[in-house]
Design a protein around this motif. Structure first.
Motif, PDB file in Angstrom:
ATOM      1  N   ARG A 193       0.823  -1.210   0.000  1.00 19.17           N
ATOM      2  CA  ARG A 193       0.000   0.000   0.000  1.00 19.17           C
ATOM      3  C   ARG A 193       0.855   1.257   0.000  1.00 19.17           C
ATOM      4  O   ARG A 193       0.504   2.247  -0.651  1.00 19.17           O
ATOM      5  N   LEU A 194       1.967   1.222   0.715  1.00 18.10           N
ATOM      6  CA  LEU A 194       2.870   2.372   0.760  1.00 18.10           C
ATOM      7  C   LEU A 194       3.426   2.667  -0.620  1.00 18.10           C
ATOM      8  O   LEU A 194       3.410   3.818  -1.086  1.00 18.10           O
ATOM      9  N   VAL A 195       3.921   1.655  -1.293  1.00 19.12           N
ATOM     10  CA  VAL A 195       4.506   1.832  -2.623  1.00 19.12           C
ATOM     11  C   VAL A 195       3.450   2.297  -3.624  1.00 19.12           C
ATOM     12  O   VAL A 195       3.725   3.123  -4.500  1.00 19.12           O
ATOM     13  N   ALA A 196       2.219   1.808  -3.479  1.00 21.23           N
ATOM     14  CA  ALA A 196       1.158   2.126  -4.442  1.00 21.23           C
ATOM     15  C   ALA A 196       0.532   3.495  -4.216  1.00 21.23           C
ATOM     16  O   ALA A 196      -0.193   3.983  -5.091  1.00 21.23           O
ATOM     17  N   ASN A 197       0.805   4.135  -3.091  1.00 19.96           N
ATOM     18  CA  ASN A 197       0.182   5.419  -2.774  1.00 19.96           C
ATOM     19  C   ASN A 197       0.846   6.541  -3.575  1.00 19.96           C
ATOM     20  O   ASN A 197       1.931   7.018  -3.235  1.00 19.96           O
ATOM     21  N   LYS A 198       0.195   6.985  -4.626  1.00 22.38           N
ATOM     22  CA  LYS A 198       0.753   8.009  -5.506  1.00 22.38           C
ATOM     23  C   LYS A 198       0.523   9.426  -4.987  1.00 22.38           C
ATOM     24  O   LYS A 198       1.024  10.390  -5.585  1.00 22.38           O
ATOM     25  N   GLU A 199      -0.231   9.562  -3.899  1.00 19.82           N
ATOM     26  CA  GLU A 199      -0.474  10.888  -3.345  1.00 19.82           C
ATOM     27  C   GLU A 199       0.683  11.375  -2.483  1.00 19.82           C
ATOM     28  O   GLU A 199       0.725  12.537  -2.088  1.00 19.82           O
ATOM     29  N   ILE A 200       1.611  10.490  -2.164  1.00 19.74           N
ATOM     30  CA  ILE A 200       2.766  10.832  -1.335  1.00 19.74           C
ATOM     31  C   ILE A 200       4.007  10.932  -2.202  1.00 19.74           C
ATOM     32  O   ILE A 200       4.278  10.051  -3.026  1.00 19.74           O
ATOM     33  N   SER A 201       4.768  12.018  -2.037  1.00 22.83           N
ATOM     34  CA  SER A 201       6.021  12.176  -2.770  1.00 22.83           C
ATOM     35  C   SER A 201       6.988  11.050  -2.412  1.00 22.83           C
ATOM     36  O   SER A 201       7.054  10.626  -1.252  1.00 22.83           O
ATOM     37  N   PRO A 202       7.752  10.546  -3.403  1.00 23.81           N
ATOM     38  CA  PRO A 202       8.718   9.481  -3.102  1.00 23.81           C
ATOM     39  C   PRO A 202       9.692   9.863  -1.988  1.00 23.81           C
ATOM     40  O   PRO A 202      10.160   8.989  -1.238  1.00 23.81           O
ATOM     41  N   ILE A 203      10.007  11.155  -1.865  1.00 18.01           N
ATOM     42  CA  ILE A 203      10.924  11.595  -0.807  1.00 18.01           C
ATOM     43  C   ILE A 203      10.358  11.241   0.560  1.00 18.01           C
ATOM     44  O   ILE A 203      11.050  10.688   1.422  1.00 18.01           O
ATOM     45  N   TRP A 204       9.081  11.568   0.768  1.00 16.04           N
ATOM     46  CA  TRP A 204       8.447  11.297   2.059  1.00 16.04           C
ATOM     47  C   TRP A 204       8.031   9.838   2.169  1.00 16.04           C
ATOM     48  O   TRP A 204       8.028   9.272   3.254  1.00 16.04           O
ATOM     49  N   LYS A 205       7.703   9.235   1.031  1.00  9.12           N
ATOM     50  CA  LYS A 205       7.255   7.837   1.050  1.00  9.12           C
ATOM     51  C   LYS A 205       8.347   6.907   1.574  1.00  9.12           C
ATOM     52  O   LYS A 205       8.073   5.992   2.362  1.00  9.12           O
ATOM     53  N   TYR A 206       9.584   7.164   1.150  1.00  5.13           N
ATOM     54  CA  TYR A 206      10.664   6.252   1.519  1.00  5.13           C
ATOM     55  C   TYR A 206      11.525   6.787   2.677  1.00  5.13           C
ATOM     56  O   TYR A 206      12.590   6.234   2.952  1.00  5.13           O
ATOM     57  N   THR A 207      11.060   7.833   3.334  1.00  4.86           N
ATOM     58  CA  THR A 207      11.697   8.297   4.578  1.00  4.86           C
ATOM     59  C   THR A 207      10.690   8.163   5.718  1.00  4.86           C
ATOM     60  O   THR A 207      10.729   7.212   6.487  1.00  4.86           O
ATOM     61  N   GLY A 208       9.777   9.111   5.795  1.00  2.00           N
ATOM     62  CA  GLY A 208       8.750   9.037   6.835  1.00  2.00           C
ATOM     63  C   GLY A 208       7.865   7.821   6.691  1.00  2.00           C
ATOM     64  O   GLY A 208       7.482   7.182   7.687  1.00  2.00           O
ATOM     65  N   GLY A 209       7.536   7.454   5.447  1.00  2.00           N
ATOM     66  CA  GLY A 209       6.693   6.288   5.213  1.00  2.00           C
ATOM     67  C   GLY A 209       7.377   4.996   5.628  1.00  2.00           C
ATOM     68  O   GLY A 209       6.759   4.104   6.220  1.00  2.00           O
ATOM     69  N   THR A 210       8.673   4.895   5.329  1.00  2.00           N
ATOM     70  CA  THR A 210       9.426   3.702   5.717  1.00  2.00           C
ATOM     71  C   THR A 210       9.545   3.611   7.239  1.00  2.00           C
ATOM     72  O   THR A 210       9.427   2.521   7.816  1.00  2.00           O
ATOM     73  N   ALA A 211       9.771   4.756   7.886  1.00  2.00           N
ATOM     74  CA  ALA A 211       9.853   4.769   9.354  1.00  2.00           C
ATOM     75  C   ALA A 211       8.532   4.320   9.966  1.00  2.00           C
ATOM     76  O   ALA A 211       8.506   3.549  10.943  1.00  2.00           O
ATOM     77  N   SER A 212       7.431   4.793   9.389  1.00  2.00           N
ATOM     78  CA  SER A 212       6.113   4.389   9.881  1.00  2.00           C
ATOM     79  C   SER A 212       5.895   2.889   9.674  1.00  2.00           C
ATOM     80  O   SER A 212       5.344   2.204  10.545  1.00  2.00           O
TER      81      SER A 212
END
Length: 318
Positions: free
Chosen positions: A129-148
């Motif tokens: 779901r994280l990878v598929a979420n296009k509403e989040i910038s890749p910068i935040w997706k793989y920093t804050g998103g990965t931490a989450s």
């Protein structure tokens, strides 16, 4: 703890409770700057349109064992206080009640693209779901998103009985047996999506790492959920909600204050935890008092209306 430590948290707690946790006269349906028009409670929406993406977790041998160990102290304390222990079936029913509250809230606000996990744990699904979420910038997706995602994988909400909304995966996790806590997390989700068209969900999620930003965030959530409750919940649930949300607001006010102002060095290492508990208790007491005051006013108005109707009936009969 010294008076100086108390003074550092007393003012923000008081201001947050007084200024951020007040109900509005009108409820803002939807997440746009312009409220949805003609919004209706989900109970009046056609069944064909009342669909959310819901995932129910099944048995998980390892997690179930860890969950029992983690929750054992709470059960022991509950027994000492004379509280009834919930069976697995009763806990499941309460989670379903939380799901119903969340579904009604989302549908009333036009939020139908949120995933809901009920007592589920699947790091693989969350990563997808994280990878598929296009509403989040890749910068935040793989920093804050990965931490989450790492927090989710290493500290499962399921074993902690915590509800949580993850803006990076657009997932509401329901794990507690307190339906009103689920409603609060649903309002948290709405607040994230409210900023979809201005600064963006990802930017707003990362903004929560800035001191005092979470206090403003949860203040708006509190205002939304208690206003919603005034329009949609039964009075009994309404009175239970106020202490719950204000306790959380008080605790967050203390946490954010301590993130900027540390306690006095001479204080015990337990001082921060004690201050957070004190903030939560202060918020709970304030919320309970406001709920009781609201109940007394509504009861007084009901008596006045009944007296007026009785007087009007007597006049008409004469």
């Amino acid at each position: 703890m010294t008076a100086k430590s108390w003074s550092r948290v007393a003012i923000p707690v008081s201001l947050s409770v007084l200024l951020l946790g007040c109900a509005s006269d009108h409820y803002h349906y939807g997440v746009g700057r312009v409220a949805l028009r003609g919004a209706k409670p989900a109970s009046s929406v056609e069944p064909s349109s009342r669909q959310l993406w819901v995932t129910h977790g099944g048995d998980h041998l390892t997690l179930d064992r860890v969950e029992k160990v983690v929750q054992a102290p709470g059960r022991w304390i509950g027994k000492l206080l004379g509280r009834e222990q919930l069976s697995d079936d009763e806990a499941s029913i309460l989670r379903d009640e939380g799901l119903l509250l969340a579904s009604n809230y989302f549908l009333a606000n036009g939020l139908t693209d949120i995933k809901v996990d009920v007592h589920a744990y699947s790091p693989k699904l969350q990563w997808t779901r994280l990878v598929a979420n296009k509403e989040i910038s890749p910068i935040w997706k793989y920093t804050g998103g990965t931490a989450s995602w790492l927090r989710y994988a290493l500290l499962p909400h399921r074993i902690l009985h915590q509800n949580d909304f993850d803006p990076f995966t657009k997932t509401l996790s329901i794990n507690s047996t307190r339906p009103l806590q689920v409603l609060y997390e649903s309002a948290v989700a709405k607040e994230y999506f409210y900023h979809r068209d201005d600064i963006g969900v990802g930017n707003y999620a990362m903004l929560q790492y800035v001191p005092f930003a979470p206090l403003w965030h949860h203040g708006r959530v509190t205002q939304d959920v208690i206003t919603y409750s005034d329009h949609h919940l039964d009075p009994g649930l309404d009175r239970q909600l106020y202490p719950l949300v204000w306790a959380r607001l008080g605790s967050i006010a203390v946490s954010e204050t301590l993130s900027v102002f540390s306690v006095v060095p001479s204080d015990s290492f337990l001082a921060p935890a004690m201050l957070r508990i004190s903030g939560s208790l202060a918020g709970r007491l304030a919320g309970k008092e406001i709920a009781n005051k609201k109940y007394r006013e509504e009861k007084r108005q009901g008596i006045h209306q009944a007296s007026a109707l009785e007087a009007a009936s007597s006049t008409a009969s004469n």
